[in-house]
Structure formats: C-alpha cells, structure tokens
Scaffold this active site. Structure first.
Site, PDB file in Angstrom:
ATOM      1  N   SER A 239       0.965  -1.231  -0.127  1.00 60.83           N
ATOM      2  CA  SER A 239       0.096   0.091   0.010  1.00 60.83           C
ATOM      3  C   SER A 239       0.752   1.241   0.011  1.00 60.83           C
ATOM      4  CB  SER A 239      -0.842  -0.115   1.449  1.00 60.83           C
ATOM      5  OG  SER A 239      -0.024   0.439   2.271  1.00 60.83           O
ATOM      6  N   LYS A 240       0.362   2.176  -0.089  1.00 61.02           N
ATOM      7  CA  LYS A 240       0.923   3.635  -0.092  1.00 61.02           C
ATOM      8  C   LYS A 240       1.777   3.890   1.348  1.00 61.02           C
ATOM      9  CE  LYS A 240      -0.682   5.747  -3.656  1.00 61.02           C
ATOM     10  NZ  LYS A 240       0.448   6.083  -4.772  1.00 61.02           N
ATOM     11  N   ARG A 241       1.596   3.165   2.117  1.00 63.65           N
ATOM     12  CA  ARG A 241       2.666   3.282   3.545  1.00 63.65           C
ATOM     13  C   ARG A 241       3.954   3.215   3.101  1.00 63.65           C
ATOM     14  NH1 ARG A 241      -0.732  -0.449   5.448  1.00 63.65           N
ATOM     15  NH2 ARG A 241       0.583  -1.828   4.978  1.00 63.65           N
ATOM     16  N   GLU A 249       3.469   6.169 -11.168  1.00 63.50           N
ATOM     17  CA  GLU A 249       4.454   6.980 -10.446  1.00 63.50           C
ATOM     18  C   GLU A 249       5.961   6.454 -10.479  1.00 63.50           C
ATOM     19  OE1 GLU A 249       2.860   7.376  -5.972  1.00 63.50           O
ATOM     20  OE2 GLU A 249       1.751   5.637  -7.049  1.00 63.50           O
TER      21      GLU A 249
END
Ligand code: GLU
Length: 470
Positions: A239-241, A249
């Site tokens: 995840s983005k964490r 990106e």
C-alpha cells in the site's frame, strides 16, 4: 490457449495488476496462446473512462501487449441481462424482490443472535402467482446455489476445495440492470473462449461461485491460477505506506519500463539460477504459471532502484537520450552535445530523474552554475587560491590535446612545480566545473565540458572568489 488481463478502471494501473498482466502475457507467449485485454467497467459508481485510458497507456508503456481488445464490458450490458434471464428461465436463477430494508433487518437480526448473516432464500421458492403479483416491483436476479463440493486444480495452489453449502445465493444482476462482477466475468470468459484465468489471490473466494456459473451455463470451466499477494517492505499488503503503488508513479520518477517489467516478473517467479536481469524475450521462453511461488512476494523498492540502475548502465547514450529528455526539461541540448555527458554520468544514478539531476552542472550556462555551500567551505581555502586557479587556467589552456591524459598531466606537473599536492588544484577545480564536492572523475568532466567552458568556469570561480570567501 487464451489468457486475459481484466482490470477494473477504478484508478491507476496498480503494480500488482501490472504483475498479473505480465504473468498472463508471459504464459501466453511461452505456450503460443493469445492474450486478451478486457476493461471491467460495469461498476458505474467507481469506473472512469480516464482510468481505463491510463491503464491502457501504462500497459503500453510497460511493453505489455495484447492480441485482442481492449474490450469494454460497458458495451456488453445487454448481453449480461440476457444471459441472466436465460438462467432464470432454466430455473438456475430467480428474481429476488427483497428490499434493502428487509435484507438489512435480517442482517441485524443475525448479528443480534450472534450468527453469520445469510440470505434467507425467501424469494427462491415463490409460486408463479406470487411472482405475477410482484411483476412491477424492483428486483435483482440471484443465482440458485446448489449444495455440494466445488473442487478445482489451481496451477499455483494445487487442489482447492470449497463447499457450496457455505455460499449464499449471490446476486447476478442488480435492480438497476447492471451485472455483478460474478456474472460479467463468467459470461465474458465463456464468450471470449478464455481457457486460463490467472488473477490475484484476492479473487480465490470468488472462484467457486464462478465455477458454479460456468457449470450452470454448461460451459467448460477454465484453468485457474491464483497469484500470491504482493507485500510491502513492512510485510503487510502493498500500500501507499511503503511507497508508490502505481506503474505511473514509477514512470514519473524515471524508472525504465524494461526494469519495472523485469522487477515485477520476479515477484513470485525466478528463471532459475541467480540471474536477476532477464529480458522479456528470455522470460517468454522460460515462464510458466505453474512455477509461480505460493508464498507472498515482497516488493523491495531498493531492489527496483538497483535494477533500474543496471539497465541504465547497460544502455548507450543514444538509447538513453530519448527517455531521459523529458527529465532534462524543454531547453535540453541535443543528443550530439550530450552524448559524452550521459556516458559519464549514467552509472551514477538509479533513476532517469536522478541522472538528469547529476547532469545538471553540465547543462546550465557557465555563469548560471551554483556552488554547494558545503563544498565552498571545504575547498575554497588559502590565500593563494586565486593564484593557484590562474596557474591552472594557463596550464589547461595549453594542454594539448584537451583530453583526459594531457589535462591530468598538466595539473600534476603544475602541482609538482609549486611543491603542492594535486588535491590543492583538483578540489577547487571540481567546484569550479560542477559546483559540487563530488562528481565523475574530474578530468573526464573537463573533457566533457571542453576547453573553452572549462576555462570559463575557472574564470567564474576566480571572479567570485572575493565574494565567496569574504
Ligand atoms: N476486474 C477484476 C479486478 O480488477 C479482475 C477480474 C478477474 O481477473 O477475474 O480485480
């Protein structure tokens, strides 16, 4: 053999989705099968056309090709309705008139009683008269799940066993006429003759429902392969964490598509031996879904950066220039002026963005070069500095030819004749030429800049000395 990648366009192309697409593609290429791209955009609340376009672009950027499609499920809504009614007519599905409120009340009651909620089956056995009476009411279409075992052989997980008794009569068609994922995915896999369904592990619990549907439609059940999860460096679901999660990106920070492709295909698969740098073509000769690891794979960003650096290092300046250009900005010099600079710097960066950054001193005008204050403090010292730099200017002005060997020789001869260490010249020269305390080998830098700019930059340093050391 036909495989498919079937993304839902609810966001960018997730790196997990990209890996699913890569595994499908490689398996198809290895076995001479076909690859289908299907956009699963029946969830009108969450699907967006621009996401579909972004996903298609990202796949193209990554070099993930397909033989059929992209097909859009939103173009096929009428067919899903027909196929749902076909099951109703065959007694394998039924109209359910329960309202949201009724279902919610059942749910609350189950919760109070400490039981897991299940659909009551209320509408399963309505009489013709009862159905007639409800003709004007809103309804969904539910599948009639018949009890019994559902077993299949998964290419990755081996034999998988479910009991249909535990599966509720699930919805095929919503009251607004839109299909659920279960209906559209199975109808399409049948219509499009898909023979292998390779998708994320998160779909495993959907698979028995799909198998029941394939059977109800009297269609061949495809072979399944459920790909293991991808974990972040924190060993939790990616995840983005722990970093970027979309292919886009990574493109934007200057990861090469070949490197990302290579990195992703190693998340759960290895070609054997310790080899890590492996091209698409090589992988397409060796890959097989049944060799994919059962255990979750860890997405190690550092490894991706390392791999990207390896790819950059192996490319020529001519190959790098077109992909690097967007990071250099609109005023970037032409390839001919940069070939040497790219060669000199390409092994010093792990992304195209970083490469553009380390190349910056070579791109700015001589009088636009900025000096790092740390390097100024460290290397601009001594009352004789101006004199040293003037001496160096004349030594380099007459170095013949202006190449690495003779510039170095000129500098060292000068230092020796003055009884000083070469560093007394080299460090300030580095600052004069790059503005930095670290750079590629300094004589290579001088040669890449050329004699004229080298002398001009030394002059800049001399001119700035009084203000810098004041
Ligand atoms: N559209 C589904 C998703 O994006 C995949 C469906 C499938 O592969 O069966 O998760």
């Amino acid at each position: 053999m036909k495989l498919r990648f079937a993304p839902s366009p609810t966001g960018f192309l997730h790196v997990g989705g990209a890996r699913t697409a890569i595994f499908n593609l490689l398996h198809a290429r290895r076995h001479g099968g076909r690859m289908l791209l299907r956009i699963e955009d029946t969830d009108v609340e969450r699907s967006r056309q621009h996401h579909a376009e972004q996903i298609v672009n990202s796949l193209q950027w990554l070099g993930i090709g397909w033989d059929e499609g992209p097909l859009y499920q939103s173009d096929r809504l009428e067919m899903y309705r027909e196929r749902a009614e076909e099951l109703v007519a065959a007694g394998k599905a039924y109209h359910c008139y329960c309202t949201v409120e009724e279902l919610e009340a059942d749910r609350v009651a189950a919760e109070r009683a400490g039981k897991a909620y299940r659909y009551s089956g209320k509408c399963r056995a309505l009489s013709d008269a009862e159905i007639e009476a409800r003709a004007d009411m809103q309804h969904v279409v539910r599948f009639k799940v018949e009890p019994g075992p559902v077993e299949f052989h998964d290419l990755i997980r081996g034999n998988v066993h479910f009991e249909a008794d535990l599966i509720d009569d699930f919805v095929l068609l919503r009251s607004d006429g839109y299909p659920t994922y279960h209906l559209s995915v199975v109808v399409d896999d049948i219509e499009m003759n898909v023979t292998i369904v390779a998708r994320g592990d998160d779909h495993l619990s959907n698979t028995p429902k799909h198998i029941l549907l394939f059977r109800a439609f009297r269609a061949d059940v495809p072979t399944f392969a459920h790909l293991p999860l991808i974990l972040g460096s924190d060993k939790k679901r990616l995840s983005k964490r722990t970093g970027a999660t979309s292919a886009e990106e990574y493109r934007d920070i200057g990861i090469l598509p070949e490197a990302l492709f290579n990195f992703l295909m190693l998340l759960g698969w290895a070609p054997g031996g310790d080899r890590e740098i492996i091209s698409r073509a090589e992988a397409a000769e060796a890959f097989d879904l049944s060799d994919v690891n059962k255990a979750p794979a860890v997405f190690d960003v550092e490894k991706l950066l390392w791999m990207n650096g390896q790819y950059m290092m192996r490319m020529t300046a001519d190959e790098l220039y077109p992909v690097l250009a967007p990071f250099l900005g609109p005023d970037a010099p032409a390839l001919d002026a940069l070939r040497g600079v790219i060669e000199l710097n390409k092994s010093r960066a792990r992304t195209l963005k970083d490469l553009a950054e380390v190349m910056r001193p070579f791109l700015v005008a001589d009088d636009g070069l900025e000096y790092e204050s740390e390097a100024v403090k460290k290397h601009l010292k001594g009352d004789d500095l101006a004199e040293r730099m003037r001496d160096l200017q004349s030594a380099l002005a007459s170095a013949q030819p202006f190449d690495v060997v003779s510039t170095e020789k000129a500098l060292r001869a000068l230092a020796e004749s003055r009884g000083l260490s070469a560093g007394k010249y080299i460090h300030p020269l580095r600052l004069a030429l790059t503005g930095r305390g670290a750079s590629p080998p300094i004589f290579d830098v001088a040669v890449a800049l050329g004699r004229q700019r080298t002398l001009a930059r030394l002059q800049q340093l001399i001119d700035r000395l009084s203000s810098l050391t004041a």
